[in-house]
Design a protein around this motif. Sequence first.
Motif, PDB file in Angstrom:
ATOM      1  N   TYR A 193       0.818  -1.205   0.000  1.00 49.35           N
ATOM      2  CA  TYR A 193       0.000   0.000   0.000  1.00 49.35           C
ATOM      3  C   TYR A 193       0.854   1.258   0.000  1.00 49.35           C
ATOM      4  O   TYR A 193       0.449   2.285  -0.530  1.00 49.35           O
ATOM      5  CB  TYR A 193      -0.990  -0.057   1.159  1.00 49.35           C
ATOM      6  CG  TYR A 193      -1.999  -1.142   0.908  1.00 49.35           C
ATOM      7  CD1 TYR A 193      -3.069  -0.915   0.059  1.00 49.35           C
ATOM      8  CD2 TYR A 193      -1.832  -2.416   1.431  1.00 49.35           C
ATOM      9  CE1 TYR A 193      -3.966  -1.916  -0.236  1.00 49.35           C
ATOM     10  CE2 TYR A 193      -2.722  -3.430   1.139  1.00 49.35           C
ATOM     11  CZ  TYR A 193      -3.794  -3.169   0.312  1.00 49.35           C
ATOM     12  OH  TYR A 193      -4.673  -4.169   0.001  1.00 49.35           O
ATOM     13  N   PHE A 216       1.567   1.639  -3.499  1.00 55.02           N
ATOM     14  CA  PHE A 216       0.363   2.140  -4.159  1.00 55.02           C
ATOM     15  C   PHE A 216       0.357   3.668  -4.133  1.00 55.02           C
ATOM     16  O   PHE A 216       0.162   4.324  -5.155  1.00 55.02           O
ATOM     17  CB  PHE A 216      -0.865   1.577  -3.426  1.00 55.02           C
ATOM     18  CG  PHE A 216      -2.176   2.057  -3.959  1.00 55.02           C
ATOM     19  CD1 PHE A 216      -2.656   1.590  -5.170  1.00 55.02           C
ATOM     20  CD2 PHE A 216      -2.937   2.967  -3.251  1.00 55.02           C
ATOM     21  CE1 PHE A 216      -3.869   2.029  -5.664  1.00 55.02           C
ATOM     22  CE2 PHE A 216      -4.154   3.414  -3.736  1.00 55.02           C
ATOM     23  CZ  PHE A 216      -4.620   2.943  -4.946  1.00 55.02           C
ATOM     24  N   GLY A 264      -2.499   0.010  -8.455  1.00 59.28           N
ATOM     25  CA  GLY A 264      -2.799  -1.244  -7.757  1.00 59.28           C
ATOM     26  C   GLY A 264      -1.994  -2.395  -8.334  1.00 59.28           C
ATOM     27  O   GLY A 264      -1.440  -3.221  -7.607  1.00 59.28           O
ATOM     28  N   LEU A 299      -7.890  -5.107  -3.345  1.00 54.23           N
ATOM     29  CA  LEU A 299      -7.628  -4.106  -4.389  1.00 54.23           C
ATOM     30  C   LEU A 299      -8.627  -4.258  -5.538  1.00 54.23           C
ATOM     31  O   LEU A 299      -9.162  -3.273  -6.060  1.00 54.23           O
ATOM     32  CB  LEU A 299      -6.203  -4.258  -4.932  1.00 54.23           C
ATOM     33  CG  LEU A 299      -5.070  -3.666  -4.105  1.00 54.23           C
ATOM     34  CD1 LEU A 299      -3.734  -4.090  -4.676  1.00 54.23           C
ATOM     35  CD2 LEU A 299      -5.158  -2.152  -4.064  1.00 54.23           C
ATOM     36  N   PHE A 308      -6.229   2.750   0.240  1.00 54.13           N
ATOM     37  CA  PHE A 308      -5.081   2.574   1.134  1.00 54.13           C
ATOM     38  C   PHE A 308      -5.534   2.055   2.504  1.00 54.13           C
ATOM     39  O   PHE A 308      -5.081   1.023   2.982  1.00 54.13           O
ATOM     40  CB  PHE A 308      -4.378   3.924   1.276  1.00 54.13           C
ATOM     41  CG  PHE A 308      -3.116   3.881   2.061  1.00 54.13           C
ATOM     42  CD1 PHE A 308      -1.959   3.378   1.500  1.00 54.13           C
ATOM     43  CD2 PHE A 308      -3.079   4.348   3.366  1.00 54.13           C
ATOM     44  CE1 PHE A 308      -0.782   3.340   2.233  1.00 54.13           C
ATOM     45  CE2 PHE A 308      -1.913   4.305   4.090  1.00 54.13           C
ATOM     46  CZ  PHE A 308      -0.754   3.805   3.526  1.00 54.13           C
ATOM     47  N   GLY A 341      -7.456  -1.273   2.472  1.00 52.02           N
ATOM     48  CA  GLY A 341      -6.539  -2.351   2.116  1.00 52.02           C
ATOM     49  C   GLY A 341      -5.740  -2.821   3.311  1.00 52.02           C
ATOM     50  O   GLY A 341      -5.740  -4.001   3.653  1.00 52.02           O
ATOM     51  N   ILE A 342      -5.077  -1.882   3.967  1.00 49.08           N
ATOM     52  CA  ILE A 342      -4.230  -2.263   5.103  1.00 49.08           C
ATOM     53  C   ILE A 342      -5.067  -2.890   6.207  1.00 49.08           C
ATOM     54  O   ILE A 342      -4.761  -3.985   6.704  1.00 49.08           O
ATOM     55  CB  ILE A 342      -3.463  -1.043   5.640  1.00 49.08           C
ATOM     56  CG1 ILE A 342      -2.381  -0.650   4.638  1.00 49.08           C
ATOM     57  CG2 ILE A 342      -2.857  -1.338   7.003  1.00 49.08           C
ATOM     58  CD1 ILE A 342      -1.291   0.194   5.205  1.00 49.08           C
TER      59      ILE A 342
END
Lengths: 70, 372, 55
Positions: free
Chosen positions: B118, B121, B135, B367, C12, C15-16
């Motif tokens: 990330y 990202f 992604g 994602l 972000f 996702g984490i």
Amino acid sequence: MPELIAPLAGNVWKVLIAVGDKVEMDDEVIILEALKMETPIYCDDSGTVTELRVKEGDAVEEGAVLVVID
Amino acid sequence: MFNILKELIYSSGAVSLTGGNLVMWLVAFVLLYLAIKKKYEPLLLLPIAFGILVVNLPLTFLMEPEHGLIWFFYHYGIEQDIIPPLIFLGLGAMIDFGPLIANPKTLLLGAGAQAGLYVTFFAAILFGFDLQEAGSIAIIGGADGPTTIYLTSKLAPHLLGATAVSAYAYMALVPIIQPPMMKLLTTDHERKIVMTKLRPVSKLQKICFPIVTGMTIMLVVPPAAPLISMLMLGNLFKESGVVERLTNAASNELMNIVTIFLGLSIGATMTASTFLSPKVLFIFFLGLFAFVISTAAGLLMAKFMNLFLKDKINPLIGAAGVSAVPMAARCVHKVGSEANRRNYLLMYAMGPNVAGVIGTVVAAAILLKNLG
Amino acid sequence: METDCPKVLEVFGSGIIGVFLVMILLQLLTQLSTRVIDVVEKWNKDDEAQAEPKK
């Protein structure tokens, strides 16, 4: 009588000693092969090899006795 | 007579060659060299390199939609997402979740390394890539070829060649990329930590694990289903012990067959016009960045966990949270034994290593859900 | 190209957090199933131990 234990499971790739050999602390005695990687096993005692419990090509489990040293 | 000769020359590809084609030949020859001489992931790089070579021969139309031979491989294998799950089937039939079951805490290390994705990202967005492209680039940090290909083919198919090649190239370069980071982020004392012996794992546990884990992941993040279902099926083949023929077929013949088509198709996406752009250089750079950051994230996660654990783990195994199986685990083992020759970290590192595979798939699925 | 900042942050963050939540869930489930299986296997062993003298 100290025993040398296999620290991980794998196949015995090379045995570098024979019964009757004198070994020192930290000598490389056996090379195990696990996941296509050679892992040398070092002696953790000094003395004479009295028994070899494995031969080249053997599959060993973690914790198996490899060599007995007197 | 003269006319026939003239026609032959004009219908030949040679006159249609562009400078770009020649550059791509060079790329192909470099990859062939790395594969054959240096043995860097030859099983993949070799077909990839050959794919690049033939697709950059003009007028062969090998990648011509609806006509070209390799286009069909690409269309059915990758665009329709057949091959990456099949590779996972074979992978599942080869990996042993035992070290992970014996030490479930290492699942967190597999998650920790994904944090690096990330960060990348973000970085890719800053470099001007759009969300889908960012992604696809970020997932390179997971160091998992099939997952990278799966995600890129869904989000940003035009980047497929670059992300796939950088994922596989960096996986092969694990022994060079990871150790400096490992040494930077851990102290000599930490690297010497010998871990407590793993508890034995019974056959029943190994059989239950793919079922329970697979069902859970698919219930929570359904987009992970194609990859996870095949991974767990393969593992169930292996652990059940009753379908040895299927285990062997999945992990040997089938895996080898699809690897040929995978490599060739990936290579064939790299025509001069798609590959020779500054973007691709950035992808290689960001991919390396992703890899380094993921390694660091895994190491830091392990150090963080040590703050709470009574039986300290060796923080090196955090670096195996990137999923390059088993390269990352081997690398951990090597660095660990350099610090303490009686430290055999291989099996301990296999835990986070296989957790990394699961973590990367979960990260990819999330994602995909957010960007697809 | 306009970058959609809230979307970036959403991807972000989710996702984490998502990856960690799933992995923690898996960890708990693995630990739980290990416990259950340990108990089951112990039962089986006890049963066998009891069954054998009868033979």
